[in-house]
Design a protein around this motif. Structure first.
Motif, PDB file in Angstrom:
ATOM      1  N   GLU A 197       0.849  -1.192   0.000  1.00 37.74           N
ATOM      2  CA  GLU A 197       0.000   0.000   0.000  1.00 37.74           C
ATOM      3  C   GLU A 197       0.881   1.236   0.000  1.00 37.74           C
ATOM      4  O   GLU A 197       1.978   1.242   0.569  1.00 37.74           O
ATOM      5  CB  GLU A 197      -0.923   0.009   1.224  1.00 37.74           C
ATOM      6  N   TYR A 198       0.384   2.291  -0.648  1.00 39.75           N
ATOM      7  CA  TYR A 198       1.046   3.596  -0.616  1.00 39.75           C
ATOM      8  C   TYR A 198      -0.026   4.663  -0.457  1.00 39.75           C
ATOM      9  O   TYR A 198      -1.028   4.684  -1.176  1.00 39.75           O
ATOM     10  CB  TYR A 198       1.848   3.853  -1.898  1.00 39.75           C
ATOM     11  N   ARG A 225       3.570   7.390   2.685  1.00 45.05           N
ATOM     12  CA  ARG A 225       3.832   6.183   3.489  1.00 45.05           C
ATOM     13  C   ARG A 225       3.665   4.937   2.624  1.00 45.05           C
ATOM     14  O   ARG A 225       2.606   4.682   2.058  1.00 45.05           O
ATOM     15  CB  ARG A 225       2.883   6.133   4.672  1.00 45.05           C
ATOM     16  N   GLU A 265       3.746   0.819   2.746  1.00 47.74           N
ATOM     17  CA  GLU A 265       3.646  -0.333   3.652  1.00 47.74           C
ATOM     18  C   GLU A 265       4.286  -1.524   2.968  1.00 47.74           C
ATOM     19  O   GLU A 265       3.864  -1.947   1.886  1.00 47.74           O
ATOM     20  CB  GLU A 265       2.183  -0.630   4.004  1.00 47.74           C
ATOM     21  N   ASN A 316       4.740  -1.707  11.998  1.00 49.04           N
ATOM     22  CA  ASN A 316       3.298  -1.642  12.229  1.00 49.04           C
ATOM     23  C   ASN A 316       2.830  -3.025  12.679  1.00 49.04           C
ATOM     24  O   ASN A 316       2.419  -3.858  11.857  1.00 49.04           O
ATOM     25  CB  ASN A 316       2.575  -1.221  10.953  1.00 49.04           C
ATOM     26  N   ARG A 329      -0.693  -4.710  11.546  1.00 47.76           N
ATOM     27  CA  ARG A 329      -0.879  -5.275  10.216  1.00 47.76           C
ATOM     28  C   ARG A 329       0.276  -6.159   9.789  1.00 47.76           C
ATOM     29  O   ARG A 329       0.267  -6.714   8.681  1.00 47.76           O
ATOM     30  CB  ARG A 329      -1.064  -4.145   9.206  1.00 47.76           C
ATOM     31  N   THR A 348       3.336  -5.264   9.073  1.00 49.26           N
ATOM     32  CA  THR A 348       4.089  -4.640   7.995  1.00 49.26           C
ATOM     33  C   THR A 348       5.101  -3.657   8.573  1.00 49.26           C
ATOM     34  O   THR A 348       5.115  -3.372   9.778  1.00 49.26           O
ATOM     35  CB  THR A 348       3.151  -3.901   7.031  1.00 49.26           C
ATOM     36  N   CYS A 405       6.388   0.271   7.846  1.00 53.07           N
ATOM     37  CA  CYS A 405       6.028   1.502   7.148  1.00 53.07           C
ATOM     38  C   CYS A 405       7.290   2.274   6.792  1.00 53.07           C
ATOM     39  O   CYS A 405       8.162   2.487   7.648  1.00 53.07           O
ATOM     40  CB  CYS A 405       5.119   2.363   8.009  1.00 53.07           C
ATOM     41  N   GLU A 458       8.345   5.898   5.690  1.00 55.71           N
ATOM     42  CA  GLU A 458       7.815   7.258   5.674  1.00 55.71           C
ATOM     43  C   GLU A 458       8.769   8.157   4.904  1.00 55.71           C
ATOM     44  O   GLU A 458       9.962   8.250   5.224  1.00 55.71           O
ATOM     45  CB  GLU A 458       7.628   7.774   7.105  1.00 55.71           C
ATOM     46  N   GLN A 463      -1.072  10.643   9.265  1.00 55.65           N
ATOM     47  CA  GLN A 463      -0.958  10.607   7.813  1.00 55.65           C
ATOM     48  C   GLN A 463      -2.214  10.051   7.137  1.00 55.65           C
ATOM     49  O   GLN A 463      -2.394  10.235   5.936  1.00 55.65           O
ATOM     50  CB  GLN A 463       0.267   9.774   7.424  1.00 55.65           C
ATOM     51  N   ASP A 464      -3.082   9.389   7.905  1.00 53.58           N
ATOM     52  CA  ASP A 464      -4.376   8.981   7.352  1.00 53.58           C
ATOM     53  C   ASP A 464      -5.491   9.942   7.768  1.00 53.58           C
ATOM     54  O   ASP A 464      -6.666   9.560   7.837  1.00 53.58           O
ATOM     55  CB  ASP A 464      -4.717   7.547   7.774  1.00 53.58           C
TER      56      ASP A 464
END
Length: 627
Positions: free
Chosen positions: A291-292, A300, A302, A335, A338, A340, A342, A344, A379-380
């Protein structure tokens, strides 16, 4: 040096024991007439020699040698020579003063409190400057030796003597008035932090009449509600029913929102993902980009690592990843939720996040705590709100230009837009005389913003006294915290006790001016003031170990780190690295109490016009900036 420390430790202990044994024998002149005991003839002779040199003060010198040996064994070399010199000057000055009192007479060269050294220096000083000059020199030596041995500054000693003198003068004045039969004026239980004592004049005496005098009775003692504390009894203009402003200001007085939405460029995002994927394949790192996403200031990625791939492998590729993505620094953050990692990456075009945008979120507006404030935006695009009553104290660090001062202003404006002066009092400490001066004139202030480092010591001492008085009030009403006390204040007919927030803009400047003297009241407040509603917010530009000491870190569990200069500074403020990799301009790491990993947020921005607007709303005197 370990051998030298052990030698000094043993020598000091033997010297102390030999002197004690010699004094236990009655300090005889002829050693042949007494039993040598378990120290032997050599020990008795050494005890006699010490007595001849310094008299009974030789005991203090022996303990000084023991102390020096212990410091050698600990490896504490810093300023050890100065402390040793201070002990010697202190003991010698005491010896001279003891000889002047006549306890150790000059006719007996060795038997006395001052010993032969004290007698010799005292006789020479008497011939040179007389008895008064010798006393002055001896007292000056005491002060000099104490400052060298302990590291306490002369200014701090003078401030303590002046404070003690004022306290003695007040006690003597009050006792003299009581002896003359005068009724002393009723003084507030805690004076104002500016040093001015607010008093109530006594009631005028009733006129005499010809009727027989009634039996005089003493008035009943005042009840608990009559006792006051800093802010416990509000001024008249803050009482209900007056024309004063008591409601928080509307949010539209802050600057307009600057929602500069970045254009959604799918090709550019895919290009970044392809660049990172190609780099990982080139270096044979088994990881996939799952994911980006882009936030207000960061992009970010992932990454999901294949089994057996270590995160340290990615850490070693930081320079190559930064070069491939066209940025200066990147940061990895696990993270666990999840599974994963991240990555940044700072964006070249950042979106400004204003404080008004954060304050308009229901997360802050619906929060139950009076001291809730928004820390920043994730960031979300989620607003993170913190509660100062739960922290309960906050430590902030960041270099110039990192956004630390802007965050302090945003925190203060958040509180001022939420709570009125009836429920919140502020103490602002600004040694730099720049950031917090515009708040002068707020009704929330207990005193004007303080810039004198030595006035800070007095204010913190008064806050400690206020804390003790509040604990006495909690004990008297059988409450455990300020929240339960205020919840039942109306039933007792009392005014709710306001919260007190102390904001220190630059701790390093205070430490440089006052030494460790400012650390003691700060640590005491941080340890005990949570239950009574006193909370500290301390900021510094230099998070070194001599400023953010272990005592400070232990009592400030919540930390916020902006961009710092090195990994060492990051570990000092957060106990982990990462703050040195931030991009500045409000980019921060928030480590709340009890959290294992910090949150990376974008802090809210405020300018001088926002500060002036809020201060003017509450009736301050700050002129509004240009439009």
């Amino acid at each position: 040096m370990t051998g030298a420390g052990l030698f000094l430790l043993v020598a000091g202990l033997l010297s102390f024991v030999s002197l004690v044994v010699y004094l236990g024998q009655g300090a005889p002149d002829n050693l042949d007439e007494v039993a040598s005991g378990f120290v032997g003839d050599l020990g008795l002779s050494w005890g006699r020699a010490q007595m001849w040199l310094y008299g009974y003060l030789a005991l203090a010198l022996s303990l000084t040698v023991v102390y020096v040996g212990v410091e050698f064994l600990r490896g504490a070399w810093e300023r050890l020579g100065r402390r040793i010199l201070g002990f010697l000057v202190l003991v010698t000055s005491l010896a001279v003063l003891f000889c002047l009192t006549g306890i150790g007479e000059p006719g007996i060269p060795w038997h006395g409190y001052g010993g032969r050294i004290g007698v010799g220096i005292a006789e020479g000083a008497l011939r040179a400057v007389g008895s008064l000059g010798t006393i002055v020199l001896g007292l000056a030596g005491l002060v000099l030796g104490f400052t060298l041995a302990t590291g306490v500054r002369l200014s701090v000693i003078g401030w303590g003597i002046a404070k003690g003198g004022r306290w003695v003068a007040e006690k003597v004045n009050r006792r003299m008035k009581s002896r003359r039969g005068e009724r002393p004026m009723e003084v507030r239980a805690a004076t104002s932090l500016t040093g001015e004592v607010k008093v109530r004049e006594p009631e005028p005496p009733t006129p005499k009449t010809t009727e027989p005098e009634p039996v005089k009775t003493q008035p009943p003692p005042p009840g608990p509600e009559a006792e006051e504390s800093l802010g416990g009894r509000l001024p008249e203009w803050q009482q209900p029913g007056t024309s004063a402003v008591l409601e928080p200001p509307p949010l539209d007085i802050l600057g307009p929102l600057e929602t500069l939405e970045q254009p959604d460029d799918p090709e550019k995002r895919h290009a970044r993902v392809r660049a990172l994927t190609d780099l990982l394949e080139h270096h044979r790192v088994a990881a996939n980009v799952v994911e980006y996403a882009e936030g207000p200031s960061l992009g970010r990625f992932e990454l999901r690592l294949a089994p057996g791939t270590r995160i340290n492998t990615l850490e070693r590729l930081k320079p190559e990843i930064a070069l491939a993505l066209g940025c200066q620094q990147v940061r990895f953050a696990p993270n666990p939720e999840r599974g994963t990692v991240c990555l940044e990456v700072p964006l070249t075009k950042r979106r400004m996040v204003r404080l008004r945008e954060l304050l308009e979120e229901p997360t802050w507006q619906e929060h139950e705590s009076p001291l809730a404030f928004p820390v920043g935006l994730t960031q979300d695009m989620r607003v993170v709100v913190a509660d100062l009553t739960e922290m309960p104290h906050l430590l902030i660090a960041g270099t110039t230009g990192s956004g630390k001062s802007v965050f302090l202003n945003a925190l203060l404006l958040s509180l001022l837009c939420r709570v009125g002066p009836r429920h919140l009092r502020l103490v602002l400490i600004d040694p730099g005389r720049v950031e917090l001066i515009p708040y002068d004139g707020l009704p929330h202030l207990l005193t004007a913003p303080i810039s004198d480092p030595y006035a800070v010591l007095a204010v913190l001492g008064r806050l400690v006294d206020e804390m003790e008085q509040r604990y006495e009030r909690l004990s008297r009403t059988r409450n455990r915290s300020i929240a339960t006390l205020n919840a039942t204040a109306g039933e007792r007919g009392e005014v709710p006790m306001p919260y007190i927030t102390v904001v220190v803009d630059e701790l390093a400047e205070l430490m440089a001016a006052t030494g460790k003297a400012v650390e003691q009241p700060l640590a005491r407040l941080a340890q005990m003031s949570r239950a009574v509603g006193i909370h500290l917010v301390v900021a510094t530009q230099r998070p070194s170990v001599d400023v953010v000491t272990g005592v400070m870190k232990a009592n400030f569990p919540s930390r916020i780190a902006f961009k710092v200069r090195s990994k060492t500074d990051s570990r000092v403020i957060l106990d982990l690295k990462g703050a040195d990799e931030l991009s500045g301009s409000g980019d921060l790491l928030f480590l709340p109490v009890g959290a294992a990993e910090p949150l990376r947020l974008q802090g809210g921005f405020v300018d001088e016009r926002d500060v002036a607007a809020v201060v003017d709303y509450w009736g301050g005197t700050t002129p509004r900036g240009p439009a």
